[in-house]
Design a protein around this motif. Structure first.
Motif, PDB file in Angstrom:
ATOM      1  N   GLN A 172       6.337   1.239   8.333  1.00  0.00           N
ATOM      2  CA  GLN A 172       5.270   2.037   8.560  1.00  0.00           C
ATOM      3  C   GLN A 172       5.370   3.197   9.689  1.00  0.00           C
ATOM      4  O   GLN A 172       4.471   3.832  10.253  1.00  0.00           O
ATOM      5  CB  GLN A 172       3.946   1.195   9.113  1.00  0.00           C
ATOM      6  CG  GLN A 172       3.353  -0.006   8.079  1.00  0.00           C
ATOM      7  CD  GLN A 172       2.848   0.513   7.081  1.00  0.00           C
ATOM      8  OE1 GLN A 172       2.100   1.700   7.056  1.00  0.00           O
ATOM      9  NE2 GLN A 172       2.916  -0.065   5.973  1.00  0.00           N
ATOM     10  N   GLY A 223       5.384   8.260   1.036  1.00  0.00           N
ATOM     11  CA  GLY A 223       4.341   8.589  -0.002  1.00  0.00           C
ATOM     12  C   GLY A 223       4.247  10.020  -0.542  1.00  0.00           C
ATOM     13  O   GLY A 223       3.260  10.106  -1.234  1.00  0.00           O
ATOM     14  N   ASN A 225       3.576   6.528   8.825  1.00  0.00           N
ATOM     15  CA  ASN A 225       2.181   6.462   8.826  1.00  0.00           C
ATOM     16  C   ASN A 225       1.939   6.563  10.495  1.00  0.00           C
ATOM     17  O   ASN A 225       0.748   7.332  10.744  1.00  0.00           O
ATOM     18  CB  ASN A 225       1.613   5.372   8.290  1.00  0.00           C
ATOM     19  CG  ASN A 225       1.707   5.383   6.783  1.00  0.00           C
ATOM     20  OD1 ASN A 225       1.416   6.545   6.122  1.00  0.00           O
ATOM     21  ND2 ASN A 225       1.812   4.255   6.105  1.00  0.00           N
ATOM     22  N   LYS A 248       0.840   3.766  -4.285  1.00  0.00           N
ATOM     23  CA  LYS A 248      -0.413   3.433  -4.653  1.00  0.00           C
ATOM     24  C   LYS A 248      -1.411   4.519  -4.069  1.00  0.00           C
ATOM     25  O   LYS A 248      -2.533   4.940  -4.586  1.00  0.00           O
ATOM     26  CB  LYS A 248      -0.931   2.085  -4.803  1.00  0.00           C
ATOM     27  CG  LYS A 248       0.013   0.925  -5.644  1.00  0.00           C
ATOM     28  CD  LYS A 248      -0.503  -0.341  -5.416  1.00  0.00           C
ATOM     29  CE  LYS A 248       0.381  -1.145  -6.379  1.00  0.00           C
ATOM     30  NZ  LYS A 248       0.032  -2.675  -6.118  1.00  0.00           N
ATOM     31  N   ILE A 249      -1.508   4.292  -2.908  1.00  0.00           N
ATOM     32  CA  ILE A 249      -2.464   5.297  -2.210  1.00  0.00           C
ATOM     33  C   ILE A 249      -2.498   6.803  -2.368  1.00  0.00           C
ATOM     34  O   ILE A 249      -3.379   7.571  -2.683  1.00  0.00           O
ATOM     35  CB  ILE A 249      -2.427   5.066  -0.767  1.00  0.00           C
ATOM     36  CG1 ILE A 249      -2.650   3.821  -0.038  1.00  0.00           C
ATOM     37  CG2 ILE A 249      -3.201   6.101   0.170  1.00  0.00           C
ATOM     38  CD1 ILE A 249      -2.473   3.552   1.258  1.00  0.00           C
ATOM     39  N   SER A 302      11.328   0.557  -2.939  1.00  0.00           N
ATOM     40  CA  SER A 302      10.119  -0.364  -2.941  1.00  0.00           C
ATOM     41  C   SER A 302       9.348  -0.785  -1.725  1.00  0.00           C
ATOM     42  O   SER A 302       8.035  -1.222  -1.905  1.00  0.00           O
ATOM     43  CB  SER A 302      10.807  -2.039  -3.522  1.00  0.00           C
ATOM     44  OG  SER A 302      11.666  -2.412  -2.766  1.00  0.00           O
ATOM     45  N   ASP A 303       9.986  -0.445  -0.460  1.00  0.00           N
ATOM     46  CA  ASP A 303       9.109  -0.705   0.685  1.00  0.00           C
ATOM     47  C   ASP A 303       7.959   0.295   0.841  1.00  0.00           C
ATOM     48  O   ASP A 303       6.946   0.010   1.420  1.00  0.00           O
ATOM     49  CB  ASP A 303      10.207  -0.290   1.942  1.00  0.00           C
ATOM     50  CG  ASP A 303      11.275  -1.240   1.943  1.00  0.00           C
ATOM     51  OD1 ASP A 303      11.102  -2.405   1.340  1.00  0.00           O
ATOM     52  OD2 ASP A 303      12.305  -1.091   2.690  1.00  0.00           O
ATOM     53  N   THR A 304       8.020   1.376  -0.220  1.00  0.00           N
ATOM     54  CA  THR A 304       6.918   2.315  -0.127  1.00  0.00           C
ATOM     55  C   THR A 304       5.755   2.019  -1.247  1.00  0.00           C
ATOM     56  O   THR A 304       5.046   2.786  -1.765  1.00  0.00           O
ATOM     57  CB  THR A 304       7.275   3.698  -0.238  1.00  0.00           C
ATOM     58  OG1 THR A 304       7.889   3.769  -1.564  1.00  0.00           O
ATOM     59  CG2 THR A 304       8.286   3.796   0.913  1.00  0.00           C
ATOM     60  N   CYS A 305       5.775   0.706  -1.649  1.00  0.00           N
ATOM     61  CA  CYS A 305       4.945   0.413  -2.725  1.00  0.00           C
ATOM     62  C   CYS A 305       3.394   0.906  -2.330  1.00  0.00           C
ATOM     63  O   CYS A 305       2.481   1.204  -3.142  1.00  0.00           O
ATOM     64  CB  CYS A 305       5.004  -1.081  -3.045  1.00  0.00           C
ATOM     65  SG  CYS A 305       3.844  -1.484  -4.402  1.00  0.00           S
ATOM     66  N   THR A 306       2.906   0.427  -1.044  1.00  0.00           N
ATOM     67  CA  THR A 306       1.443   0.458  -0.865  1.00  0.00           C
ATOM     68  C   THR A 306       1.348   2.266  -0.777  1.00  0.00           C
ATOM     69  O   THR A 306       0.216   2.550  -1.315  1.00  0.00           O
ATOM     70  CB  THR A 306       1.041   0.087   0.428  1.00  0.00           C
ATOM     71  OG1 THR A 306       1.481  -1.321   0.378  1.00  0.00           O
ATOM     72  CG2 THR A 306      -0.338   0.404   0.916  1.00  0.00           C
ATOM     73  N   GLN A 307       2.330   2.789  -0.087  1.00  0.00           N
ATOM     74  CA  GLN A 307       2.074   4.567  -0.095  1.00  0.00           C
ATOM     75  C   GLN A 307       1.861   5.077  -1.655  1.00  0.00           C
ATOM     76  O   GLN A 307       1.251   5.875  -1.718  1.00  0.00           O
ATOM     77  CB  GLN A 307       3.156   5.071   0.719  1.00  0.00           C
ATOM     78  CG  GLN A 307       3.151   4.780   2.113  1.00  0.00           C
ATOM     79  CD  GLN A 307       3.687   3.353   2.469  1.00  0.00           C
ATOM     80  OE1 GLN A 307       3.969   2.484   1.724  1.00  0.00           O
ATOM     81  NE2 GLN A 307       4.256   3.350   3.957  1.00  0.00           N
ATOM     82  N   CYS A 343       7.033   0.002  -7.005  1.00  0.00           N
ATOM     83  CA  CYS A 343       6.712  -1.522  -6.729  1.00  0.00           C
ATOM     84  C   CYS A 343       7.645  -2.591  -7.561  1.00  0.00           C
ATOM     85  O   CYS A 343       7.835  -3.412  -6.618  1.00  0.00           O
ATOM     86  CB  CYS A 343       5.383  -1.902  -6.889  1.00  0.00           C
ATOM     87  SG  CYS A 343       4.111  -0.970  -6.186  1.00  0.00           S
TER      88      CYS A 343
END
Length: 919
Positions: free
Chosen positions: A510, A604, A513, A385-386, A378-383, A354
């Protein structure tokens, strides 16, 4: 000698009074046909006081004495209706008038079938309902006492010897009681069935059995239904060589529309208040089991078994135990997930991703020449964390826990199953008592002696069956190949759909996903559709294979369908878990399939995609199945009621047989078992990737039990009770899934998870995982891309694997071996420590055998006395034969030979077996 002569003379004098009603001789060791007195077949028995409420519900003949054991239904079009006139006109135009129409053939089949039923000792009564457009005829069937006794011996029914306390205790009730915690799950269900010591029924020992003085209640309703169905299933209506036999085939031919036993009145309570003890059994089951308000209560298993039979009772016992055991698994899985949520802020790799900004420029996930662009990690920060929520230190612990949980659950189910099998008198059912299927008996080409029992039975050569099974195996393999082709199609769909998404600035972050979730939905649709088609094929193949018993037939069908559904449901998940992203290559040397770059894991990682795929297929399947179980029966029920009630007067109160005909047909338990076993595979084989799977399974099963209960009690016709010793081949499948789950979870943790790479990095580099993200990213080889970029692999600058990769590979293999050995060793310990049969049950079995021996001991003394008397008679036959026409020359007391006629006395009634050749 005088006693024996009196018996023989009595047999002869009553010979002229015998009705020409041949009982089914199937299964006998000789060629004789048994006959019974015609007077005994029309005997009426008054209802017991406890059945007076049931009589008001219309479950008796018009005389109010004979109970309806079965109902046959057929429909005929009114000759004056438009549809009937059109058919006649069409037949005249096509020149088919000379030949018998299907309606005439069905009428001929019905008449012959019903006539044969009367010969078999069944009594019948008709009820006709006209709707204006068609006439519905209900034929009520009753089996007399002598017929019941004959078939009770043929079917090896067990009868009660002595009552003893009902073993209704369970471990959770004991635990709560020891902790002095109120048990909210407990409930007092009225009219609890008694428990008995039992032995095999023999009419000659009728006075030894409890309740034998009351003929109306000695045989339970479920036993009466089973006997009448046996008669219906083995009665011919045409030529046996053409397998024109049995009610099931008549329904397939359209001669009858339905055949079913009646429910015990309405499931709705009467408007006036009624004590719980006076409710009928269907109302008790609804009020204490099928209502949604009972979702947290213990299931009344004895009541379920008493009303529906052992097979359905064992299913709900297994489902209830499985659901109860899901509770601790769900709690532990939820705790593992919450641990990931609470500790995510301390996860160094996710924080580095992140906070990386533009430090890590990643290589395009598809070819540059089609427009795919470089992107920042950094674009995959959410992935990231998940991913940590499903891939943390608790995952390993939970995998070990679930493996041991599954083994322990099966061990305790074996104990529960043994207790129920003994309690319900089916412990030796499959080994000693199960007879050939009626359909098998009808289509078998020959009769041969059973090497175990010595009884003549229908026979089908094992060599021919093996050839048919091999042909069926080829079809199964072909269907599984089709499933793999569908999986390949879904993979190509994801690759193709991701290309325009990566080209779009809006959807680039995304893209993976969207492609994965849409691909999972497409895969789910293909899975559900192909499963329906294959089950039809498997059903025909299993019928064609000609299995002898119902258990063998069901086991073969179950195995076929499960093997296919295993590949159908799990193949895409196995691909993501163990193959996706393994054969991509590296920049400048990408591997291709049909001109497309091999599919790589998303930003991710593959574990997140595995969790997504698992969640979509598992939860989506549960939602679809529950929606089907709620909506489809209601639609079918509405259409059936509308069709049956069309033209009837609305003011007329329908009779019990009419109300039951308006219900939908019971389709059995196969779909219910299959749904639960597939779910069991999801929560064990792939639990390392989705720790919330047991929780979703638990929520689903709470709903599933109520849906199934409501369906059986309120929405479907009552099924013929079937005996079952256990859950059959499903247990073997569950055991295989447990073994596979240990191996699968070991490889998921070792290969798909980041657990071992992080652990090795901690040991060799930095315990806090500082710099771990940069360490896992390799540089593209010089000149391979338009600019230097990073990709996730343990490779050197030239693209070859680094030393860290090889050390990690060795650790992964070592972990798999260690994980498997530890879990399997503990599993074997659990297997040894938990006996399959409780000690208290072994004592009960010994007690029951002792009582059975005592009950039958008198008969042995009688037989010895008769043998001595016979020997004494033989010496004096020379002088008696000329004077007494009823002597042994005409009626020899023997058990062998076509030319012998035998007599025997059972509880005061004389039965005469006449040689077939003389009839």
């Amino acid at each position: 000698m005088n006693a024996m002569n009196s018996i023989l003379s009595k047999a002869k004098t009553e010979k002229n009074g015998l009705a020409g009603i041949a009982l089914d001789s199937y299964g006998s060791t000789d060629d004789s046909v048994a006959f019974v007195h015609k007077d005994s077949l029309s005997e009426n028995h008054p209802p017991s006081p406890g059945d007076l409420h049931a009589a008001e519900q219309g479950i008796y003949f018009r005389d109010g004495h004979r109970r309806i054991d079965f109902v046959l239904v057929f429909e005929e079009e009114d000759p004056g209706s438009k549809k009937s006139k059109k058919k006649k006109k069409k037949a005249v135009e096509s020149g088919e008038v000379k030949e018998k129409s299907p309606e005439e053939k069905n009428d001929q089949y019905r008449k012959k079938f019903l006539n044969n039923l009367r010969k078999a000792g069944c009594e019948m009564e008709e009820e006709i309902s006209s709707t204006g457009k068609k006439t519905i005829t209900y034929i009520k069937v009753f089996a007399s006492w002598d017929v019941l006794c004959y078939y009770a011996e043929e079917l090896n029914f067990r009868a009660p010897l002595q009552a003893h306390p009902n073993p209704s205790e369970n471990w959770s009730a004991k635990l709560l009681e020891s902790l002095h915690i109120p048990n909210m799950m407990d409930q007092e269900v009225p009219n609890k069935p008694l428990d008995y010591y039992t032995c095999v029924f023999k009419k000659s020992k009728l006075d030894k059995f409890l309740g034998s003085e009351n003929r109306d209640t000695f045989f339970s309703n479920t036993q009466r239904h089973r006997i009448v169905y046996e008669i219906l299933a083995t009665t011919p209506y045409g030529k046996r060589k053409r397998a024109e036999i049995g009610i099931d085939r008549l329904i397939d031919e359209g001669a009858f529309q339905a055949a079913y036993p009646l429910h015990d009145g309405s499931w709705k309570k009467p408007s006036h208040s009624l004590p719980a003890e006076q409710l009928n059994r269907r109302q008790v089951l609804y009020d204490y089991w099928a209502r949604w308000g009972c979702w947290y209560k213990y299931q009344p298993l004895d009541h379920i078994r008493e009303y529906f039979g052992e097979k359905i009772g064992i299913y709900f016992a297994w489902l209830g135990l499985y659901t109860a055991w899901l509770l601790p698994a769900s709690i532990v899985g939820l705790m593992v997930f919450l641990y990931g949520v609470l500790s995510i802020s301390t996860n160094t790799p996710a924080r580095e991703v992140c906070n990386s900004g533009g430090d890590f420029v990643m290589c395009p996930l598809c070819d540059e020449n089609i427009g795919c662009a470089y992107w920042n990690l950094s674009d995959t920060c959410t992935q990231a964390k998940i991913s940590y929520l499903f891939d943390n230190e608790g995952t390993v612990f939970f995998s070990v826990f679930m493996s041991l949980w599954a083994v322990t659950f099966l061990e305790y189910w074996k104990r529960k199953n043994a207790s129920l099998a003994h309690h319900w008198d089916v412990m030796d059912f499959e080994e000693e008592e199960e007879r050939p299927r009626p359909q098998f008996a009808a289509m078998a080409p020959s009769m041969e002696k059973n090497p175990v029992t010595g009884i003549k039975e229908p026979h089908f050569p094992d060599e021919d069956r093996f050839k048919r099974m091999m042909a069926g195996a080829v079809i199964i393999i072909f269907m599984m190949v089709m499933v793999l082709i569908f999986v390949l199609g879904v993979i190509m769909y994801r690759v193709l759909i991701s290309i325009p998404l990566f080209q779009s600035v809006m959807f680039r972050a995304q893209a993976s996903n969207i492609a994965n979730m849409s691909g999972a939905c497409v895969n789910l649709i293909l899975i559900m559709a192909s499963g329906i088609v294959y089950q039809k094929i498997a059903e025909k193949l299993t019928e064609w294979e000609m299995h002898r018993t119902q258990t063998e037939h069901e086991d073969s069908y179950t195995f076929k369908v499960f093997i296919f559904q295993f590949v159908n449901f799990y193949s895409s998940i196995f691909y993501i878990a163990f193959f996706k992203g393994r054969f991509v290559g590296y920049p400048g040397h990408y591997n291709r399939f049909f001109g497309l770059r091999n599919e790589a894991c998303g930003q991710g990682g593959c574990l997140v995609e595995l969790a997504q795929q698992l969640a979509v297929i598992m939860i989506g399947k549960q939602v679809i199945n529950n929606a089907q179980e709620i909506i489809v029966p209601k639609i079918k029920n509405y259409l059936q009621r509308r069709e049956v009630a069309k033209g009837m007067e609305k003011s007329t109160e329908p009779a019990r047989w009419e109300e039951d005909y308006q219900l939908i047909e019971n389709e059995g338990l196969f779909e219910e078992y299959l749904e639960m076993v597939i779910q069991f595979g999801f929560i064990t084989i792939f639990v390392a990737a989705f720790p919330l799977a047991p929780l979703f399974a638990l929520l689903n099963n709470w709903v599933e039990i109520r849906l199934d209960a409501h369906k059986f009690v309120c929405e479907v016709r009552r099924s013929v009770s079937e005996r079952a010793q256990d859950i059959g081949v499903w247990f073997n499948i569950l055991d295989a899934l447990v073994q596979l789950a240990v191996i699968s979870n070991a490889f998921i943790i070792a290969v798909t998870s980041e657990f071992l790479p992080r652990l090795l990095y901690k040991y060799e580099k930095n315990w806090n995982l500082d710099g771990y993200v940069n360490f896992t990213l390799a540089y593209s080889p010089p000149g391979s891309m338009s600019q230097e970029c990073r990709y996730k692999e343990f490779r050197d600058r030239d693209g070859s694997f680094s030393l860290f990769y090889w050390r990690l590979l060795a650790i992964r293999l070592g972990f798999v071996i260690l994980f498997e050995h530890v879990v399997f060793f503990i599993s074997r310990l659990i297997d040894i420590m938990v006996p399959d049969i409780p000690e208290s049950l072994e004592i009960k079995i010994k007690r029951e055998r002792y009582l059975a021996k005592q009950a039958l001991q008198d008969q042995e003394h009688i037989m010895e006395a008769m043998k001595e008397e016979k020997q004494a008679m033989v010496g004096g036959l020379a002088g008696v034969g000329e004077e007494d026409e009823g002597g042994d020359d005409d009626y020899a007391v023997t058990t062998q030979g076509r030319k012998a006629a035998t007599t025997r006395m059972d509880a005061g009634n004389v039965y005469l077996s006449v040689p077939t050749a003389d009839v």
